[in-house]
Scaffold this motif. Structure first.
Motif, PDB file in Angstrom:
ATOM      1  N   ILE A  16     -31.952 -22.353  15.476  1.00 59.16           N
ATOM      2  CA  ILE A  16     -32.920 -22.950  14.562  1.00 59.16           C
ATOM      3  C   ILE A  16     -33.927 -23.803  15.311  1.00 59.16           C
ATOM      4  O   ILE A  16     -35.099 -23.879  14.939  1.00 59.16           O
ATOM      5  N   ILE A  17     -33.477 -24.455  16.383  1.00 59.13           N
ATOM      6  CA  ILE A  17     -34.374 -25.242  17.232  1.00 59.13           C
ATOM      7  C   ILE A  17     -34.162 -24.838  18.688  1.00 59.13           C
ATOM      8  O   ILE A  17     -33.105 -24.323  19.047  1.00 59.13           O
ATOM      9  N   GLY A  18     -35.189 -25.039  19.489  1.00 60.82           N
ATOM     10  CA  GLY A  18     -35.045 -24.862  20.923  1.00 60.82           C
ATOM     11  C   GLY A  18     -35.222 -23.473  21.475  1.00 60.82           C
ATOM     12  O   GLY A  18     -35.212 -23.281  22.695  1.00 60.82           O
ATOM     13  N   GLY A  19     -35.338 -22.485  20.623  1.00 56.01           N
ATOM     14  CA  GLY A  19     -35.541 -21.137  21.126  1.00 56.01           C
ATOM     15  C   GLY A  19     -34.259 -20.497  21.626  1.00 56.01           C
ATOM     16  O   GLY A  19     -33.160 -21.025  21.446  1.00 56.01           O
ATOM     17  N   PRO A  20     -34.372 -19.349  22.283  1.00 51.32           N
ATOM     18  CA  PRO A  20     -33.183 -18.602  22.737  1.00 51.32           C
ATOM     19  C   PRO A  20     -32.277 -19.400  23.673  1.00 51.32           C
ATOM     20  O   PRO A  20     -31.059 -19.247  23.636  1.00 51.32           O
ATOM     21  N   GLY A  21     -32.859 -20.255  24.499  1.00 48.79           N
ATOM     22  CA  GLY A  21     -32.062 -21.016  25.461  1.00 48.79           C
ATOM     23  C   GLY A  21     -31.171 -22.062  24.834  1.00 48.79           C
ATOM     24  O   GLY A  21     -30.233 -22.554  25.472  1.00 48.79           O
ATOM     25  N   SER A  22     -31.445 -22.417  23.569  1.00 48.44           N
ATOM     26  CA  SER A  22     -30.677 -23.477  22.936  1.00 48.44           C
ATOM     27  C   SER A  22     -29.253 -23.052  22.605  1.00 48.44           C
ATOM     28  O   SER A  22     -28.401 -23.899  22.315  1.00 48.44           O
ATOM     29  N   VAL A  23     -28.967 -21.763  22.649  1.00 48.47           N
ATOM     30  CA  VAL A  23     -27.614 -21.279  22.353  1.00 48.47           C
ATOM     31  C   VAL A  23     -26.608 -21.863  23.344  1.00 48.47           C
ATOM     32  O   VAL A  23     -25.444 -22.094  22.995  1.00 48.47           O
ATOM     33  N   GLY A  24     -27.037 -22.115  24.549  1.00 49.80           N
ATOM     34  CA  GLY A  24     -26.135 -22.644  25.569  1.00 49.80           C
ATOM     35  C   GLY A  24     -26.156 -24.153  25.700  1.00 49.80           C
ATOM     36  O   GLY A  24     -25.572 -24.694  26.654  1.00 49.80           O
ATOM     37  N   TRP A  25     -26.795 -24.851  24.784  1.00 49.07           N
ATOM     38  CA  TRP A  25     -26.875 -26.306  24.878  1.00 49.07           C
ATOM     39  C   TRP A  25     -25.501 -26.976  24.867  1.00 49.07           C
ATOM     40  O   TRP A  25     -25.276 -27.936  25.589  1.00 49.07           O
ATOM     41  N   ARG A  26     -24.583 -26.478  24.025  1.00 54.75           N
ATOM     42  CA  ARG A  26     -23.282 -27.130  23.933  1.00 54.75           C
ATOM     43  C   ARG A  26     -22.523 -27.030  25.261  1.00 54.75           C
ATOM     44  O   ARG A  26     -21.958 -28.025  25.735  1.00 54.75           O
TER      45      ARG A  26
END
Length: 233
Positions: free
Chosen positions: A43-53
């Motif tokens: 929802i935020i951050g684009g495709p790269g945000s999936v790995g934020w956690r």
């Protein structure tokens, strides 16, 4: 004739306000989890945000190997030492963060009303730091320690001490004060057996012990009350 404001009866508040320290801790945990959850869903951050956690766990979780390395080398870089106080704000899943927030609000409110807002903050970070330290010294887990539970168990330790003193003063069985810790550790043991054992209980128990031992110094009049109880025995 106008009635002065101070003469107007005010309706009682349906919910007592939370101590500021509990609100601060809750907002910090919730804000981090909201960002990570929204990022995981793209929802935020684009495709790269999936790995934020995973990146947050890697960057801010407490790692036993890092502690051993710092002790062996005799160096304490700030970016590594800060893990002692950053890991409580990163959780592995939304449900874990939500459960931590619920426990924090309930226990923090009770402890804060009795011991004061600063005592909640001191207990949370003292228990978190000592929990991570003991966890790092006695385990070699490769996966980082994360989550607010060692700090929350510290609040449980303060709650247990207050209940223990009260039961001791009334002549009741003071060991009933340890029921909450026993139940929670039993639940944790069951989950460990069902979904794979984890050594995070070491940090949780350390946090609880830290809160229990620190309570006489954090609760106003706690030390003198404790001495009076002991002298009566």
């Amino acid at each position: 004739m106008a009635i002065p404001d101070h003469d107007i009866p005010r309706a009682p508040r349906p919910v007592n306000p939370l101590p500021w320290s509990v609100v601060l801790l809750f907002l910090a945990i919730a804000a981090v989890e909201i960002v990570l959850s929204l990022g995981a869903r793209g929802i935020i951050g684009g495709p790269g945000s999936v790995g934020w956690r995973l990146e947050a766990i890697r960057s801010y979780g407490f790692v036993s190997a890092v502690l051993h390395w710092m002790m062996e080398q005799g160096v304490w870089p700030l970016e590594q030492v800060m893990r002692f106080v950053t890991y409580p704000f990163v959780h592995g899943a939304f449900t874990s963060a939500a459960f931590a927030c619920v426990m924090l609000l309930a226990l923090g409110k009770w402890v804060g009303e009795v011991a004061g807002a600063w005592s909640v903050l001191i207990t949370f970070f003292l228990s978190s730091v000592l929990g991570a330290l003991v966890y790092g010294l006695v385990t070699n887990d490769a996966y980082p320690l994360i989550g607010a539970f060692p700090g929350i168990y510290g609040l449980i330790g303060v709650f247990t001490w207050l209940l223990w003193v009260r039961l001791k003063a009334s002549g009741d069985n003071e060991f009933r004060a340890f029921t909450l810790i026993g139940v929670l550790m039993g639940i944790q043991l069951v989950f460990g057996l069902l979904f794979g054992a984890a050594n995070t209980w070491v940090a949780d128990i350390t946090g609880a012990v830290a809160g229990f031992l620190a309570a006489p110094l954090l609760v106003p009049g706690g030390w003198s009350a404790f001495l009076r109880r002991m002298r009566r025995d």
